[in-house]
Design an enzyme around this catalytic site. Structure first.
Site, PDB file in Angstrom:
ATOM      1  N   GLY A 218       0.845  -1.187   0.000  1.00  0.00           N
ATOM      2  CA  GLY A 218       0.000   0.000   0.000  1.00  0.00           C
ATOM      3  C   GLY A 218       0.878   1.233   0.000  1.00  0.00           C
ATOM      4  N   LEU A 219       0.361   2.334   0.503  1.00  0.00           N
ATOM      5  CA  LEU A 219       1.145   3.565   0.459  1.00  0.00           C
ATOM      6  C   LEU A 219       2.456   3.441   1.227  1.00  0.00           C
ATOM      7  CD1 LEU A 219      -1.450   6.465   0.735  1.00  0.00           C
ATOM      8  CD2 LEU A 219      -0.169   5.704  -1.256  1.00  0.00           C
ATOM      9  N   ALA A 220       2.414   2.896   2.444  1.00  0.00           N
ATOM     10  CA  ALA A 220       3.644   2.751   3.224  1.00  0.00           C
ATOM     11  C   ALA A 220       4.594   1.771   2.555  1.00  0.00           C
ATOM     12  CB  ALA A 220       3.324   2.318   4.652  1.00  0.00           C
ATOM     13  N   GLY A 221       4.083   0.614   2.142  1.00  0.00           N
ATOM     14  CA  GLY A 221       4.938  -0.409   1.563  1.00  0.00           C
ATOM     15  C   GLY A 221       5.493  -0.047   0.209  1.00  0.00           C
TER      16      GLY A 221
ATOM     17  N   ARG B 124     -13.314  12.656  14.714  1.00  0.00           N
ATOM     18  CA  ARG B 124     -14.149  11.495  14.433  1.00  0.00           C
ATOM     19  C   ARG B 124     -14.718  10.841  15.680  1.00  0.00           C
ATOM     20  NH1 ARG B 124     -10.447   8.829   9.587  1.00  0.00           N
ATOM     21  NH2 ARG B 124     -11.021  10.378   8.001  1.00  0.00           N
TER      22      ARG B 124
ATOM     23  N   LEU C 259      -2.995   8.823   5.139  1.00  0.00           N
ATOM     24  CA  LEU C 259      -2.180   8.888   3.930  1.00  0.00           C
ATOM     25  C   LEU C 259      -0.876   9.621   4.219  1.00  0.00           C
ATOM     26  CD1 LEU C 259      -4.936   9.746   1.275  1.00  0.00           C
ATOM     27  CD2 LEU C 259      -4.224   7.528   2.156  1.00  0.00           C
TER      28      LEU C 259
ATOM     29  N   HIS D  66     -15.464   5.560  12.560  1.00  0.00           N
ATOM     30  CA  HIS D  66     -15.662   6.680  11.627  1.00  0.00           C
ATOM     31  C   HIS D  66     -17.135   7.077  11.620  1.00  0.00           C
ATOM     32  CE1 HIS D  66     -15.522   9.165   8.074  1.00  0.00           C
ATOM     33  NE2 HIS D  66     -14.229   8.957   7.926  1.00  0.00           N
TER      34      HIS D  66
END
Length: 647
Positions: free
Chosen positions: A50-53, A339, A450, A274
């Site tokens: 994903g974004l981190a990986g 939230r 993100l 959420h």
């Protein structure tokens, strides 16, 4: 005077000395480095793309390390990061509305209810500005204003506009940018990509993480992969609740297997509910849909003032009969409270009998005023794809009648405990993005997921991992043909065979659904000691029943999604018990953790800063044994700890 919480000798957060605003800069200037010719001799495994990986694999590959990247998807572009809608935070102050690195840092600490590590959060705020520049250079199509400059909008828990966005597809566009960078390194040969592979265990040799055991999901083959360091970028564990906004395949296996091998688990009870999700519609629903928090910029939350009006069409309820409860209770922030605040407020009005819809577990999110003020075209330009998604799922047109929303499990602030360098308590094993606990405390502000994923992958890990790898240069290649790898592989095979040979009568899905109900009812939006004790016993009974009566069809030597699911649910059951332990131990209310015994007179969370201002890091002590708690005291050098208020 508050008493000091004793420092646990097993926890070393490695926070650099000096002024908060200078820690990261000084760290980068003094951290040990690995020379370019030596990076070629170092192997790094990244689990998750994903974004981190993807950003971590691309960055480490660009630096010259030999990287292996694993994903259980057919493509990295299928990672759940793609589902993020609303935006990404950065303290660039494009609106000239008073934003700054310090304000983003402060908002994040406050939003997390003063339960995050100050130094990590300040670093996150510092690198946020570089993330936007990096992504623009990659071609990410952020929204722009009339003059062509990058546009911003507001999110909950802030009073500035710092959220950059690409309509309601921000996660998708950012992931495509990271995927492009990753694909370039795959083409250059610095990254080898393993699609349709799932990590099932971590291999520890002489106290150091030296690789993983993975299963080829298409063939069933069990594989050994060695490296000098392993980075887990495997996301959160929200699916322990069964119904959540997470993708169906999101799970906890990588983090939980690491935990069983010695990695401490930090703050597992901190899960985020959420407030802006499409309500549950039936008993056999298996997935919930998130509606972006950005909708609360222009949508107004309300319910009828009287329960007898709840069955009326919303347009038949006059203004004077409506309760805009967030605006009433929190005038300073209104519909843009964090939230956790918005979720509990929605639950409260529904508990009072003023919920709407067929289940009466929903509130209205109304855009009538915004459409009247700005025009339909403007609202459509801002949220058009989100409105289309809502109409496809519910059959209702949100331009003509209010959306119905209700809180749902979304993000997990807890995760593997890591130090300042993102290394877990197992040397050589790192965790980045949502897989670690480090940046959000007891509640994550919207648009910060993100930000953290890309910050960890692009800007933090490439520096910090060198501190460890600089000492591994003389180690030489790590062989997978050792007793430790063989033992780990045998453990995996034994567990897979055990699952296949139970031969029970109940489906994996039925156990997952039952676990989710226990977790939601007794460790969800509200918890209490009696319910948590009951949950622990119920989960133990469920675990015993699972291992005696689950039915897993097929074999191990083939594509077998039911076997994958069974392994993951077995891990969820064990994690669920730890979450309840953690929630029971934390005798306070903070952020997303709301213990009913600890609340103010007006129903707000009541912290206990004297006794509970610490990170709970849990150590696995063996099957059947209670976990051991280690405490990392939270010391605030810059921010003054105070009762959180958004009124």
């Amino acid at each position: 005077m508050a008493k000091a919480i004793a420092l646990d000798t097993k926890l070393d957060s490695k926070i650099p000395p000096g002024e908060m605003s200078e820690k990261w800069t000084k760290y980068k200037g003094s951290v040990p480095l690995v020379a370019p010719h030596n990076k070629r001799r170092i192997d790094v495994i990244i689990v998750g793309t994903g974004l981190a990986g993807a950003s971590a694999a691309a960055s480490l590959g660009e630096l010259g390390y030999n990287v292996k990247a694993f994903t259980f998807h057919d493509s990295p572009r299928r990672a759940h990061s793609i589902a993020a809608q609303g935006g990404i935070n950065a303290a660039k102050n494009y609106r000239n509305d008073g934003d700054s690195v310090y304000r983003l840092f402060y908002d994040t600490i406050k939003g997390g209810d003063y339960r995050a590590r100050e130094s990590n959060v300040h670093r996150l705020a510092e690198v946020s500005t570089a993330i936007i520049d990096q992504c623009v250079a990659q071609g990410v199509p952020f929204a722009r204003d009339y003059g062509g400059l990058l546009d911003n909008r507001s999110f909950g828990g802030t009073q500035v506009s710092r959220t950059f966005y690409a309509r309601g597809q921000t996660g998708q566009q950012l992931l495509i940018g990271a995927y492009q960078a990753l694909s370039r390194q795959v083409h250059l040969g610095t990254v080898k990509l393993y699609n349709r592979h799932e990590m099932l265990d971590v291999v520890v040799v002489d106290g150091k993480c030296r690789g993983i055991i993975a299963r080829n999901l298409l063939t069933g083959e069990i594989e050994r992969h060695s490296a000098h360091a392993v980075v887990l970028c495997t996301g959160g564990y929200g699916n322990v609740f069964y119904l959540s906004t997470n993708a169906m395949m999101c799970n906890t296996t990588a983090a939980w297997r690491a935990h069983r091998r010695g990695a401490f688990f930090g703050n597992p009870c901190y899960t985020q509910i959420h407030p802006t999700c499409i309500p549950v519609s039936g008993d056999y629903q298996s997935k919930l849909t998130l509606m972006s928090e950005s909708l609360r910029n222009d949508g107004r939350c309300w319910v009828p003032k009287k329960a007898e009006d709840c069955n009326k069409h919303p347009r038949d309820i006059p203004e004077e009969a409506r309760d805009y409860y967030l605006e009433r209770r929190y005038p300073a922030f209104g519909n843009l409270v964090p939230r956790d605040i918005a979720s509990r407020a929605a639950k409260q009005v529904c508990d009072e009998g003023r919920g709407v819809g067929t289940t009466k577990l929903a509130v209205y999110l109304d855009f009538a005023d915004a459409i009247k003020r700005f025009g339909r075209d403007t609202i459509e330009a801002r949220y058009g794809n989100l409105f289309e998604m809502y109409e496809k799922i519910t059959g209702e047109n949100p331009y003509e009648m209010p959306m119905r929303i209700y809180p749902a499990v979304h993000y997990t602030m807890g995760g593997l405990w890591v130090d300042y360098e993102l290394m877990t308590s197992v040397p050589g094993l790192y965790a980045a993005g949502e897989a670690n606990f480090s940046d959000h405390g007891a509640n994550r502000l919207g648009a910060s997921a993100l930000m953290q994923g890309l910050a960890d992958g692009y800007f933090v890990l490439p520096y910090t991992i060198g501190s460890y790898l600089s000492k591994e240069i003389s180690t030489g290649a790590i062989s997978p043909n050792t007793e430790a790898f063989e033992a780990a592989e045998n453990d995996v095979k034994e567990r897979l065979n055990k699952l296949l040979n139970i031969g029970g009568k109940q489906s994996v899905e039925s156990f997952h659904r039952r676990l989710g109900k226990i977790m939601w009812d007794k460790c969800g939006m509200a918890r209490n000691a009696e319910g948590l004790k009951q949950a622990i016993q119920e989960i133990r009974d469920l675990r015993k029943e699972f291992w005696s009566d689950v039915f897993v069809p097929g074999t191990n030597n083939e594509y077998n999604p039911e076997l994958e699911k069974a392994w993951r649910v077995a891990d969820f059951i064990e994690l669920g018990e730890l979450m309840c332990f953690d929630a029971l131990n934390r005798e306070e209310s903070c952020g997303g953790h709301f213990r009913e015994e600890f609340q103010t007179e007006d129903g707000e969370a009541q912290r206990d800063d004297e006794n509970m201002k610490f990170v709970a890091a849990w150590e696995f002590k063996g099957d059947g044994a209670e976990p051991e708690l280690h405490k990392e005291p939270l010391e605030y050098e810059v921010v003054k700890v105070s009762q959180r208020s958004y009124k």
